[in-house]
Design an enzyme around this catalytic site. Structure first.
Site, PDB file in Angstrom:
ATOM      1  N   GLN A  95      32.993  40.614  39.452  1.00 19.36           N
ATOM      2  CA  GLN A  95      32.396  40.038  40.456  1.00 19.36           C
ATOM      3  C   GLN A  95      32.955  39.250  41.530  1.00 19.36           C
ATOM      4  O   GLN A  95      33.949  38.638  40.907  1.00 19.36           O
ATOM      5  CB  GLN A  95      30.913  39.577  40.293  1.00 19.36           C
ATOM      6  CG  GLN A  95      31.095  38.366  38.971  1.00 19.36           C
ATOM      7  CD  GLN A  95      29.620  37.935  38.655  1.00 19.36           C
ATOM      8  OE1 GLN A  95      29.095  37.098  39.197  1.00 19.36           O
ATOM      9  NE2 GLN A  95      29.070  38.954  37.910  1.00 19.36           N
ATOM     10  N   HIS A  97      32.006  35.631  44.403  1.00 21.43           N
ATOM     11  CA  HIS A  97      30.844  34.706  45.253  1.00 21.43           C
ATOM     12  C   HIS A  97      31.270  34.319  46.335  1.00 21.43           C
ATOM     13  O   HIS A  97      32.360  34.069  46.537  1.00 21.43           O
ATOM     14  CB  HIS A  97      30.265  33.703  44.402  1.00 21.43           C
ATOM     15  CG  HIS A  97      29.921  34.150  42.715  1.00 21.43           C
ATOM     16  ND1 HIS A  97      29.127  34.864  42.512  1.00 21.43           N
ATOM     17  CD2 HIS A  97      30.704  33.509  41.737  1.00 21.43           C
ATOM     18  CE1 HIS A  97      28.918  34.885  41.135  1.00 21.43           C
ATOM     19  NE2 HIS A  97      29.985  34.195  40.747  1.00 21.43           N
ATOM     20  N   GLU A 114      32.145  27.819  40.662  1.00 21.57           N
ATOM     21  CA  GLU A 114      31.719  27.541  39.522  1.00 21.57           C
ATOM     22  C   GLU A 114      32.945  27.127  38.624  1.00 21.57           C
ATOM     23  O   GLU A 114      34.113  27.344  38.726  1.00 21.57           O
ATOM     24  CB  GLU A 114      31.017  29.166  38.997  1.00 21.57           C
ATOM     25  CG  GLU A 114      31.905  30.192  38.907  1.00 21.57           C
ATOM     26  CD  GLU A 114      31.115  31.410  38.410  1.00 21.57           C
ATOM     27  OE1 GLU A 114      30.251  31.864  39.030  1.00 21.57           O
ATOM     28  OE2 GLU A 114      31.490  32.097  37.599  1.00 21.57           O
ATOM     29  N   HIS A 171      36.106  37.836  39.569  1.00 23.04           N
ATOM     30  CA  HIS A 171      36.256  37.232  38.228  1.00 23.04           C
ATOM     31  C   HIS A 171      35.171  37.956  37.355  1.00 23.04           C
ATOM     32  O   HIS A 171      34.474  38.821  37.732  1.00 23.04           O
ATOM     33  CB  HIS A 171      36.043  35.709  38.150  1.00 23.04           C
ATOM     34  CG  HIS A 171      34.519  35.575  38.632  1.00 23.04           C
ATOM     35  ND1 HIS A 171      34.475  35.460  40.028  1.00 23.04           N
ATOM     36  CD2 HIS A 171      33.455  35.248  38.020  1.00 23.04           C
ATOM     37  CE1 HIS A 171      32.857  34.804  40.302  1.00 23.04           C
ATOM     38  NE2 HIS A 171      32.524  35.150  38.885  1.00 23.04           N
ATOM     39  N   ARG A 191      29.027  42.337  43.373  1.00 20.17           N
ATOM     40  CA  ARG A 191      29.457  43.346  42.366  1.00 20.17           C
ATOM     41  C   ARG A 191      30.558  44.283  42.776  1.00 20.17           C
ATOM     42  O   ARG A 191      30.164  44.824  43.805  1.00 20.17           O
ATOM     43  CB  ARG A 191      28.381  43.915  41.436  1.00 20.17           C
ATOM     44  CG  ARG A 191      28.477  43.850  39.888  1.00 20.17           C
ATOM     45  CD  ARG A 191      27.365  44.713  39.388  1.00 20.17           C
ATOM     46  NE  ARG A 191      26.267  43.351  38.877  1.00 20.17           N
ATOM     47  CZ  ARG A 191      25.004  43.747  38.798  1.00 20.17           C
ATOM     48  NH1 ARG A 191      24.343  44.912  39.416  1.00 20.17           N
ATOM     49  NH2 ARG A 191      24.391  42.815  38.269  1.00 20.17           N
TER      50      ARG A 191
HETATM   51 ZN    ZN Z   1      30.578  34.345  38.700  1.00 21.40          ZN
END
Ligand code: ZN
Length: 309
Positions: A95, A97, A114, A171, A191
């Site tokens: 996936q 972001h 993240e 990632h 995804r």
């Molecule tokens: Zn993630």
């Protein structure tokens, strides 16, 4: 005292989950495949509640809105950070972001940078981190032709590793990894690939390939981590990352530590036990030290992941 807010985690069922969070942290899990512990979160999809003091039962989002002083009047509509523990009993989907700019234009949510502190990893455990495509066309072609082996970059990880995942990084967390995640408050995942797996209803989970390709940074660049180590005698602090979204540190306390505090901080005990300003804490506890606390007084032998903005 009401100045340290202990947080009740929220558990999320996942295809790749299990029951390890119960064995590892003693959490009272529902008897399902639990993949994520939302340890400190004010997101709509899981708004954790305070479990002590006069704010007991209140959600973090309500407190953040109404008790601004506790959060040093931090300028943001939403509580900025989320802390999760992820238990990957199987590979997570591949996936990516979006960043804030894309998220604001196309969604109701925020962008998502993240970072991960690896709590535990099997010997051969690995993550997917980045890709080999040199252009958007090449990325789209390799995706449509299922050239996952050539496209995706694997990276072995071990306990104690720290990984920063900026928005736009393809990632995936691999099987056999347990990690603590600190991220922007956001729940948008695009995804790219899910290993053609079927869920309990015999269906594949949705992919968002177009969006994923749109938001992926090309070419992939490994961010340089400028980890800093502060030897404070009895205690050491490892600062892994400090950027516009979060500062994340590991505090290793050996017997006692006094820290002059100037803002709200999110803290997760990942090992050992002791006291925080007179409150007993142990591995698996998560709390917010509010801006009302002038000194954080830690006693015991423990490791704490501390994050703040
Ligand atoms: Zn993630």
């Amino acid at each position: 005292m009401n100045d340290i807010l202990f947080i009740e985690p929220i558990f999320k069922e996942r295809l790749w989950g299990g029951q390890n969070l119960r064995t590892e942290f003693g959490y009272d899990l529902p008897p399902k495949n639990i993949g994520e512990c939302w340890a400190i979160s004010a997101h709509l999809n899981g708004d954790c509640r305070v479990k002590n003091g006069k704010f007991m039962g209140m959600t973090i989002s309500t407190l953040f809105r109404t008790e601004r002083k506790l959060f040093n009047y931090y300028q943001s509509k939403k509580f900025p950070l989320m802390v999760k523990i992820i238990d990957a009993n199987d590979d997570l989907s591949i996936q990516v972001h979006p960043d804030d700019k894309y998220a604001k234009r196309h969604t109701e949510d925020e962008g998502k940078a993240e970072c991960w502190y690896i709590l535990d990893a099997k010997d051969d455990a690995y993550i997917i981190y980045g890709h080999q495509a040199k252009s958007k066309d090449e990325l789209a072609n390799m995706v449509s032709e299922n050239q996952w082996k050539d496209l995706l970059i694997k990276k072995n990880v071990k306990k104690g590793d720290f990984i920063f995942v900026p928005a736009g990084t393809i990632h995936s967390i691999g099987k056999g990894i347990m990690l603590l995640e600190i991220q922007q408050t956001s729940d948008i995942n695009y995804r790219l690939y899910d290993y053609d797996r079927l869920d309990e209803h015999g269906e594949k989970r949705d992919l968002q390939i177009e969006e994923a390709i749109q938001v992926t940074r090309i070419p992939h660049v490994n961010p340089v981590l400028r980890t800093k180590f502060f030897d404070l005698g009895d205690t050491s602090i490892t600062r892994y990352v400090k950027n516009d979204y979060f500062t994340v540190e590991k505090w290793d306390v050996n017997s006692s530590f006094n820290h002059e505090n100037d803002r709200f901080k999110l803290m997760s005990v990942i090992d050992g036990y002791g006291q925080v300003n007179g409150n007993s804490v142990k591995k698996g506890d998560h709390f917010i030290v509010t801006a009302n606390v002038n000194y954080i007084q830690l006693i015991g032998k423990m490791s704490i992941i501390t994050s703040y903005v």
